[in-house]
Design a protein around this motif. Structure first.
Motif, PDB file in Angstrom:
ATOM      1  N   MET A  45      38.100 -69.248 -14.913  1.00 34.61           N
ATOM      2  CA  MET A  45      39.022 -70.380 -14.999  1.00 34.61           C
ATOM      3  C   MET A  45      39.660 -70.724 -13.656  1.00 34.61           C
ATOM      4  N   ILE A  46      39.530 -69.832 -12.684  1.00 40.88           N
ATOM      5  CA  ILE A  46      40.071 -70.084 -11.343  1.00 40.88           C
ATOM      6  C   ILE A  46      38.952 -70.249 -10.320  1.00 40.88           C
ATOM      7  N   HIS A  47      37.963 -69.367 -10.368  1.00 39.39           N
ATOM      8  CA  HIS A  47      36.914 -69.338  -9.344  1.00 39.39           C
ATOM      9  C   HIS A  47      35.663 -70.136  -9.706  1.00 39.39           C
ATOM     10  N   GLY A  48      35.564 -70.596 -10.946  1.00 35.37           N
ATOM     11  CA  GLY A  48      34.351 -71.293 -11.361  1.00 35.37           C
ATOM     12  C   GLY A  48      33.252 -70.300 -11.722  1.00 35.37           C
ATOM     13  N   ILE A  80      29.007 -55.014 -22.247  1.00 38.86           N
ATOM     14  CA  ILE A  80      29.524 -54.324 -23.434  1.00 38.86           C
ATOM     15  C   ILE A  80      29.753 -55.329 -24.562  1.00 38.86           C
ATOM     16  N   TYR A  81      30.290 -56.500 -24.224  1.00 40.15           N
ATOM     17  CA  TYR A  81      30.434 -57.554 -25.243  1.00 40.15           C
ATOM     18  C   TYR A  81      29.075 -57.875 -25.857  1.00 40.15           C
ATOM     19  N   ARG A  82      28.062 -57.953 -24.994  1.00 36.98           N
ATOM     20  CA  ARG A  82      26.703 -58.260 -25.468  1.00 36.98           C
ATOM     21  C   ARG A  82      26.224 -57.212 -26.462  1.00 36.98           C
ATOM     22  N   LEU A  83      26.443 -55.939 -26.133  1.00 38.73           N
ATOM     23  CA  LEU A  83      25.991 -54.857 -27.016  1.00 38.73           C
ATOM     24  C   LEU A  83      26.778 -54.837 -28.327  1.00 38.73           C
ATOM     25  N   LEU A  84      28.046 -55.257 -28.263  1.00 44.53           N
ATOM     26  CA  LEU A  84      28.872 -55.303 -29.474  1.00 44.53           C
ATOM     27  C   LEU A  84      28.639 -56.580 -30.273  1.00 44.53           C
ATOM     28  N   ASN A  85      27.767 -57.439 -29.740  1.00 40.96           N
ATOM     29  CA  ASN A  85      27.472 -58.726 -30.378  1.00 40.96           C
ATOM     30  C   ASN A  85      28.750 -59.545 -30.562  1.00 40.96           C
ATOM     31  N   ALA A  86      29.604 -59.512 -29.522  1.00 42.47           N
ATOM     32  CA  ALA A  86      30.893 -60.210 -29.563  1.00 42.47           C
ATOM     33  C   ALA A  86      30.940 -61.271 -28.468  1.00 42.47           C
ATOM     34  N   GLU A  87      31.626 -62.360 -28.753  1.00 45.72           N
ATOM     35  CA  GLU A  87      31.781 -63.438 -27.781  1.00 45.72           C
ATOM     36  C   GLU A  87      32.795 -63.016 -26.717  1.00 45.72           C
ATOM     37  N   PRO A  88      32.424 -63.040 -25.436  1.00 50.46           N
ATOM     38  CA  PRO A  88      33.392 -62.678 -24.388  1.00 50.46           C
ATOM     39  C   PRO A  88      34.537 -63.683 -24.346  1.00 50.46           C
ATOM     40  N   PRO A  89      35.713 -63.253 -23.926  1.00 44.67           N
ATOM     41  CA  PRO A  89      36.838 -64.182 -23.778  1.00 44.67           C
ATOM     42  C   PRO A  89      36.654 -65.039 -22.531  1.00 44.67           C
ATOM     43  N   ARG A  90      37.532 -66.018 -22.333  1.00 44.42           N
ATOM     44  CA  ARG A  90      37.582 -66.726 -21.056  1.00 44.42           C
ATOM     45  C   ARG A  90      38.260 -65.800 -20.051  1.00 44.42           C
ATOM     46  N   PHE A  91      37.738 -65.785 -18.830  1.00 47.39           N
ATOM     47  CA  PHE A  91      38.315 -64.935 -17.789  1.00 47.39           C
ATOM     48  C   PHE A  91      38.987 -65.786 -16.722  1.00 47.39           C
ATOM     49  N   ALA A  92      40.113 -65.286 -16.213  1.00 46.07           N
ATOM     50  CA  ALA A  92      40.798 -65.910 -15.073  1.00 46.07           C
ATOM     51  C   ALA A  92      41.242 -64.788 -14.154  1.00 46.07           C
ATOM     52  N   HIS A  93      40.693 -64.771 -12.941  1.00 43.97           N
ATOM     53  CA  HIS A  93      41.018 -63.702 -11.997  1.00 43.97           C
ATOM     54  C   HIS A  93      41.941 -64.227 -10.904  1.00 43.97           C
ATOM     55  N   LEU A  94      43.141 -63.661 -10.879  1.00 43.80           N
ATOM     56  CA  LEU A  94      44.200 -64.132  -9.989  1.00 43.80           C
ATOM     57  C   LEU A  94      44.039 -63.563  -8.585  1.00 43.80           C
ATOM     58  N   PRO A  95      44.403 -64.341  -7.564  1.00 41.50           N
ATOM     59  CA  PRO A  95      44.351 -63.826  -6.193  1.00 41.50           C
ATOM     60  C   PRO A  95      45.376 -62.714  -6.008  1.00 41.50           C
ATOM     61  N   LEU A  96      45.103 -61.823  -5.088  1.00 43.20           N
ATOM     62  CA  LEU A  96      46.009 -60.709  -4.840  1.00 43.20           C
ATOM     63  C   LEU A  96      47.303 -61.194  -4.186  1.00 43.20           C
ATOM     64  N   PHE A 114      52.533 -75.170 -16.128  1.00 43.74           N
ATOM     65  CA  PHE A 114      51.508 -74.209 -15.696  1.00 43.74           C
ATOM     66  C   PHE A 114      50.087 -74.658 -16.042  1.00 43.74           C
ATOM     67  N   SER A 115      49.173 -74.401 -15.106  1.00 46.70           N
ATOM     68  CA  SER A 115      47.738 -74.585 -15.364  1.00 46.70           C
ATOM     69  C   SER A 115      46.959 -73.715 -14.391  1.00 46.70           C
ATOM     70  N   PHE A 116      45.829 -73.176 -14.860  1.00 45.66           N
ATOM     71  CA  PHE A 116      45.004 -72.334 -13.994  1.00 45.66           C
ATOM     72  C   PHE A 116      44.310 -73.153 -12.915  1.00 45.66           C
ATOM     73  N   GLU A 117      44.162 -74.458 -13.151  1.00 43.98           N
ATOM     74  CA  GLU A 117      43.534 -75.317 -12.149  1.00 43.98           C
ATOM     75  C   GLU A 117      44.349 -75.357 -10.859  1.00 43.98           C
ATOM     76  N   LYS A 118      45.651 -75.075 -10.962  1.00 40.32           N
ATOM     77  CA  LYS A 118      46.519 -75.133  -9.785  1.00 40.32           C
ATOM     78  C   LYS A 118      46.835 -73.749  -9.217  1.00 40.32           C
ATOM     79  N   VAL A 119      46.105 -72.740  -9.694  1.00 40.57           N
ATOM     80  CA  VAL A 119      46.222 -71.398  -9.116  1.00 40.57           C
ATOM     81  C   VAL A 119      45.220 -71.299  -7.970  1.00 40.57           C
ATOM     82  N   THR A 120      45.674 -70.852  -6.817  1.00 44.20           N
ATOM     83  CA  THR A 120      44.799 -70.787  -5.650  1.00 44.20           C
ATOM     84  C   THR A 120      43.797 -69.640  -5.764  1.00 44.20           C
ATOM     85  N   LYS A 121      42.708 -69.750  -5.021  1.00 46.47           N
ATOM     86  CA  LYS A 121      41.698 -68.692  -5.002  1.00 46.47           C
ATOM     87  C   LYS A 121      42.038 -67.620  -3.970  1.00 46.47           C
TER      88      LYS A 121
END
Length: 474
Positions: free
Chosen positions: A160-163, A218-234, A292-299
């Motif tokens: 959601m941040i890095h594409g 692991i999600y694949r092996l559990l046959n589960a849909e992965p969540p949306r991920f957003a990785h914040l800059p340090l 707030f929006s993740f689109e405005k979180v910097t990389k």
């Protein structure tokens, strides 16, 4: 669309870190904005390093920040057996296998590869064991861990941040999910928990990006849909390195103990890596939820600017309700050994108001107001020599006599006396204001002099002027 469910999942192996606090805040903001659920999960699978004390400190820190969770706290340690319950089903898929390699064997093979200046990853020695070899090891009760078998191809996800982020599977080793002592590894436990808790969005630091590729398998092996991920800059220090204990304060509650207001701290950390647009910087939690929006979180990482925190905290103190300010400042008076119990609440509110604009931290307030509660023991040395000169002492003598005749002793009446005297003697206001301030507070700076005199009252003002006029401290 399912109701968004987000979580903050700290490990109780240390204090609540500034970075974890910001991650919690972004999870909270998005959850509230989307009418979702904010969950607290304590990831205490590292039994040796985890402690109840740190868990309590983490919860205390979140409470201080005002980030109230909707569910939890849940503890990973309560579900140890739950994790390994998945192993039989995962084994049937062929997606995991037993690894009988000992730490010593792994180190020996790793050292050989490293000596050739090559990158090491697990060499899959146990991935190709026959059934007979596996049974023989099991019969001899040889310890084993469980590893994930990584398929050929590529792994990617839309952050959601890095594409789109992608990695060739040849760069992902067959990683362990359960140790030989039957305890789950972080990457396995966290996925099982997120699936069980129906987490829809995982928001965390970008130092977890490498973990995400493993977790997707692991999600694949559990046959589960992965969540949306957003990785914040340090969060970086002033030298653009990762913020750490070596370069500054990183514990959230340490900032509380310094006298930072929770509203100011939340506002400050929100803007490290996120810009809502425009030039507005002072925002309430409710305002942040709306913007707030993740689109405005910097990389790129944002710098933890202590001077900006100090500025922002001072702005919040200036605008803080006096009653709340007094209550939240009481521990700092106690720590400074200043007894305020004999002063009326009304007067205390006035004292708070008089120094609001001067304080950078709550801990400054006791020092700025000490002279209201105690007799002056020391006078500023430079101030004495500069402002308490013989000619100015003579002015104080006359002013004292005139103040004695003031019936209604307040800001306006006192100011009128000083203004009239300055005009009469063709003096600058500073010629009599600074000496008076020194006599009444022992300091060269402080609240508005006439407000200060009103708060102190006629009797104390005259007493302190007399002390300076008649003493030999100069």
């Amino acid at each position: 669309m399912a109701q968004p469910r987000l979580r903050i999942a700290p490990s109780p192996t240390g204090y609540l870190h500034v970075g974890t606090a910001r991650t919690a805040l972004y999870n909270y903001l998005y959850a509230k904005q989307q009418n979702g659920v904010f969950v607290l999960r304590i990831e205490d699978t590292d039994v040796e390093r985890s402690s109840k004390e740190m868990t309590e400190i983490i919860i205390e820190g979140l409470k201080w920040l005002g980030l109230n969770y909707d569910e939890g706290p849940f503890f990973q340690s309560d579900y140890f057996k739950h994790y390994t319950d998945y192993i039989p089903e995962l084994e049937k898929t062929g997606g995991i296998y037993r690894c009988f390699c000992t730490p010593k064997e792994l180190d020996e093979r790793k050292n050989i590869v490293m000596a050739e200046k090559k990158a090491w990853k697990y060499d899959r020695k146990c991935a190709h064991l026959t059934k007979d070899e596996i049974n023989k090891n099991l019969e001899s009760k040889k310890p084993f861990a469980w590893r994930v078998r990584i398929p050929e191809g590529k792994t990617n996800y839309d952050d959601m941040i890095h594409g789109i982020i992608e990695k060739d599977n040849s760069e992902i080793e067959d990683f362990i999910i359960v140790r030989s002592d039957n305890t789950p590894i972080y990457n396995f436990a966290v996925v099982v928990d997120d699936v069980r808790m129906k987490i829809t969005h995982v928001v965390r630091g970008d130092d977890h990006i490498s973990n995400t590729f493993k977790q997707i398998h692991i999600y694949r092996l559990l046959n589960a849909e992965p969540p949306r991920f957003a990785h914040l800059p340090l969060i970086l220090d002033e030298n653009k390195a990762k913020l750490s204990k070596r370069t500054g304060t990183v514990s959230v509650l340490a900032f509380r103990d310094m006298g930072v207001l929770p509203e100011a701290f939340v506002n400050f950390i929100a803007l490290i890596g996120w810009n809502p647009g425009g030039d507005k910087e002072i925002m309430s939690l409710d305002e942040m939820v709306k913007l707030f929006s993740f689109e405005k979180v910097t990389k790129k990482g944002g710098v933890f600017d202590y001077k900006k925190l100090e500025w922002m905290n001072s702005k919040y103190i200036t605008n803080y309700d006096s009653k709340k300010l007094l209550e939240i400042t009481k521990p700092f008076f106690k720590e400074a050994g200043i007894d305020i119990s004999q002063v009326s609440e009304e007067t205390l509110f006035k004292i708070m108001d008089s120094v609001k604009e001067k304080a950078r931290y709550l801990k400054d307030i006791p020092q700025l107001t000490k002279f209201f509660f105690e007799e002056i023991k020391e006078y500023d040395e430079k101030g004495k020599s500069k402002f308490l000169t013989p000619d100015r002492i003579e002015h104080l003598k006359v002013l004292k006599e005139r103040l004695m005749n003031v019936e209604i002793f307040n800001h306006d009446s006192v100011e009128a006396v000083y203004k009239a005297y300055a005009e009469e003697k063709s003096l600058k206001g500073a010629d009599i204001i600074h000496p008076t301030r020194m006599a009444l507070s022992g300091k060269t700076e402080g609240p508005s002099l006439f407000l200060m005199m009103e708060i102190m009252g006629k009797e104390r003002v005259l007493s302190r002027l007399t002390k300076i006029i008649e003493s030999d401290i100069l």
